[in-house]
Scaffold this motif. Structure first.
Motif, mmCIF file in Angstrom:
data_model
loop_
_atom_site.group_PDB
_atom_site.id
_atom_site.type_symbol
_atom_site.label_atom_id
_atom_site.label_comp_id
_atom_site.label_asym_id
_atom_site.label_seq_id
_atom_site.Cartn_x
_atom_site.Cartn_y
_atom_site.Cartn_z
ATOM 1 N N ILE A 1 -6.592 0.685 0.764
ATOM 2 C CA ILE A 1 -7.178 1.162 2.020
ATOM 3 C C ILE A 1 -7.382 2.666 1.930
ATOM 4 N N SER A 2 -8.595 3.103 2.242
ATOM 5 C CA SER A 2 -8.937 4.521 2.211
ATOM 6 C C SER A 2 -8.436 5.216 3.470
ATOM 7 N N PRO A 3 -8.396 6.556 3.457
ATOM 8 C CA PRO A 3 -8.000 7.288 4.669
ATOM 9 C C PRO A 3 -8.892 6.967 5.876
ATOM 10 N N GLU A 4 -10.133 6.546 5.629
ATOM 11 C CA GLU A 4 -11.066 6.217 6.716
ATOM 12 C C GLU A 4 -10.918 4.789 7.208
ATOM 13 N N GLY A 5 -10.030 3.993 6.594
ATOM 14 C CA GLY A 5 -9.804 2.624 7.046
ATOM 15 C C GLY A 5 -10.638 1.563 6.358
ATOM 16 N N LYS A 6 -11.302 1.893 5.262
ATOM 17 C CA LYS A 6 -12.016 0.878 4.484
ATOM 18 C C LYS A 6 -11.024 0.194 3.552
ATOM 19 N N THR A 7 -11.126 -1.144 3.457
ATOM 20 C CA THR A 7 -10.218 -1.918 2.617
ATOM 21 C C THR A 7 -11.009 -2.614 1.517
ATOM 22 N N TRP A 8 -10.529 -2.470 0.274
ATOM 23 C CA TRP A 8 -11.105 -3.149 -0.888
ATOM 24 C C TRP A 8 -10.096 -4.177 -1.369
ATOM 25 N N PHE A 9 -10.568 -5.262 -1.978
ATOM 26 C CA PHE A 9 -9.728 -6.390 -2.344
ATOM 27 C C PHE A 9 -9.781 -6.646 -3.848
ATOM 28 N N PHE A 10 -8.657 -7.163 -4.392
ATOM 29 C CA PHE A 10 -8.541 -7.409 -5.824
ATOM 30 C C PHE A 10 -7.756 -8.687 -6.062
ATOM 31 N N ASP A 11 -8.144 -9.457 -7.069
ATOM 32 C CA ASP A 11 -7.420 -10.689 -7.383
ATOM 33 C C ASP A 11 -6.303 -10.462 -8.391
ATOM 34 N N ASP A 12 -6.240 -9.264 -8.966
ATOM 35 C CA ASP A 12 -5.274 -8.951 -10.013
ATOM 36 C C ASP A 12 -4.895 -7.471 -9.880
ATOM 37 N N VAL A 13 -3.606 -7.171 -9.992
ATOM 38 C CA VAL A 13 -3.137 -5.784 -9.910
ATOM 39 C C VAL A 13 -3.835 -4.923 -10.969
ATOM 40 N N GLY A 14 -4.069 -5.475 -12.144
ATOM 41 C CA GLY A 14 -4.746 -4.727 -13.202
ATOM 42 C C GLY A 14 -6.151 -4.299 -12.796
ATOM 43 N N CYS A 15 -6.881 -5.168 -12.126
ATOM 44 C CA CYS A 15 -8.219 -4.815 -11.640
ATOM 45 C C CYS A 15 -8.131 -3.655 -10.654
ATOM 46 N N ALA B 1 3.586 -11.797 -15.951
ATOM 47 C CA ALA B 1 3.127 -12.764 -14.951
ATOM 48 C C ALA B 1 1.794 -13.371 -15.381
ATOM 49 N N LYS B 2 1.567 -14.593 -14.982
ATOM 50 C CA LYS B 2 0.267 -15.239 -15.212
ATOM 51 C C LYS B 2 -0.652 -14.798 -14.073
ATOM 52 N N THR B 3 -1.638 -13.954 -14.404
ATOM 53 C CA THR B 3 -2.518 -13.387 -13.385
ATOM 54 C C THR B 3 -3.964 -13.797 -13.651
ATOM 55 N N PRO B 4 -4.827 -13.753 -12.636
ATOM 56 C CA PRO B 4 -6.207 -14.227 -12.787
ATOM 57 C C PRO B 4 -6.986 -13.578 -13.933
ATOM 58 N N MET B 5 -6.807 -12.288 -14.149
ATOM 59 C CA MET B 5 -7.545 -11.610 -15.220
ATOM 60 C C MET B 5 -6.671 -11.381 -16.452
ATOM 61 N N SER B 6 -5.484 -11.960 -16.446
ATOM 62 C CA SER B 6 -4.549 -11.959 -17.581
ATOM 63 C C SER B 6 -3.979 -10.593 -17.930
ATOM 64 N N TYR B 7 -3.944 -9.667 -16.979
ATOM 65 C CA TYR B 7 -3.317 -8.376 -17.261
ATOM 66 C C TYR B 7 -1.794 -8.506 -17.284
ATOM 67 N N GLY B 8 -1.238 -9.418 -16.477
ATOM 68 C CA GLY B 8 0.172 -9.724 -16.549
ATOM 69 C C GLY B 8 1.100 -8.994 -15.605
ATOM 70 N N PHE B 9 0.586 -8.153 -14.717
ATOM 71 C CA PHE B 9 1.452 -7.381 -13.829
ATOM 72 C C PHE B 9 1.654 -8.131 -12.507
ATOM 73 N N GLY B 10 2.864 -8.677 -12.332
ATOM 74 C CA GLY B 10 3.210 -9.382 -11.103
ATOM 75 C C GLY B 10 4.106 -8.509 -10.254
ATOM 76 N N ALA B 11 3.789 -8.367 -8.977
ATOM 77 C CA ALA B 11 4.531 -7.485 -8.069
ATOM 78 C C ALA B 11 5.748 -8.187 -7.468
ATOM 79 N N TYR B 12 6.824 -7.400 -7.323
ATOM 80 C CA TYR B 12 8.068 -7.874 -6.717
ATOM 81 C C TYR B 12 8.625 -6.785 -5.815
ATOM 82 N N GLU B 13 9.307 -7.214 -4.751
ATOM 83 C CA GLU B 13 9.944 -6.242 -3.866
ATOM 84 C C GLU B 13 11.285 -5.780 -4.451
ATOM 85 N N ASN C 1 -1.561 -4.341 -22.015
ATOM 86 C CA ASN C 1 -1.298 -5.432 -21.092
ATOM 87 C C ASN C 1 -1.505 -6.744 -21.841
ATOM 88 N N LEU C 2 -1.370 -7.857 -21.159
ATOM 89 C CA LEU C 2 -1.433 -9.149 -21.844
ATOM 90 C C LEU C 2 -2.814 -9.516 -22.386
#
Length: 167
Positions: free
Chosen positions: A69-83, A121-133, A154-155
């Motif tokens: 999310i940008s400072p102006e409130g625009k939100t962009w979406f991604f299927d993989d953390v690597g992307c 992690a098994k991710t859509p684009m195979s980069y492998g970065f899975g997020a955890y709290e 990356n993977l």
């Protein structure tokens, strides 16, 4: 009669092309950017209706997804953390960006800058970065994810995949 056949064929092809374009225009448009997110909270995405800003893939699962999310409130979406990380490198507001990543351990969006990441992690684009709290042994922080993506470590790299997964 033989001269009419090519002309008829041309009209048939034109009719088919027009039909295809008209049917495509009636389909739902994919969401790439959401505006007006001034609260800078994760947007509730509709699966198969949102598109990755970097690679163009349709987001079919919240797991591994990310939002910036940008400072102006625009939100962009991604299927993989690597992307998301690849895209972040190209924008001017990356330091001010609010980043949300979908957590594997809590099944909700968490702050991407404070999350911990698995590299296998098994991710859509195979980069492998899975997020955890919660941090676990072998997990890395967001700055390390950026560094590994910048280096191409990356993977998707067969050497890295062999080293991390033994495959």
């Amino acid at each position: 009669m033989k001269k009419l056949i090519p002309i008829v064929m041309i009209f048939i092809v034109i009719a088919i092309v027009i039909t295809i374009f008209l049917s495509m225009s009636n389909q739902k448009k994919m969401v790439v950017i959401h505006t007006g997110n001034n609260a800078k909270v994760p947007v509730d995405i509709t699966l198969n209706h949102f598109q990755d800003t970097q690679c163009g893939m349709t987001i079919t699962s919240k797991e591994n997804s990310a939002q910036v999310i940008s400072p102006e409130g625009k939100t962009w979406f991604f299927d993989d953390v690597g992307c998301m990380v690849l895209w972040l490198e190209k924008i001017d507001f990356k330091e001010q960006a609010v980043i949300w990543v979908y957590s594997h351990d809590t099944n909700k969006y968490i702050d991407g800058k404070t999350a911990w990441y698995s590299r296998i992690a098994k991710t859509p684009m195979s980069y492998g970065f899975g997020a955890y709290e919660a941090k676990q042994e072998g997990f890395i922080d967001f700055n390390q994810v950026i560094l590994y993506m910048q280096r191409g470590e990356n993977l998707t790299d067969p050497y890295v995949k062999q080293k991390l997964l033994g495959k």
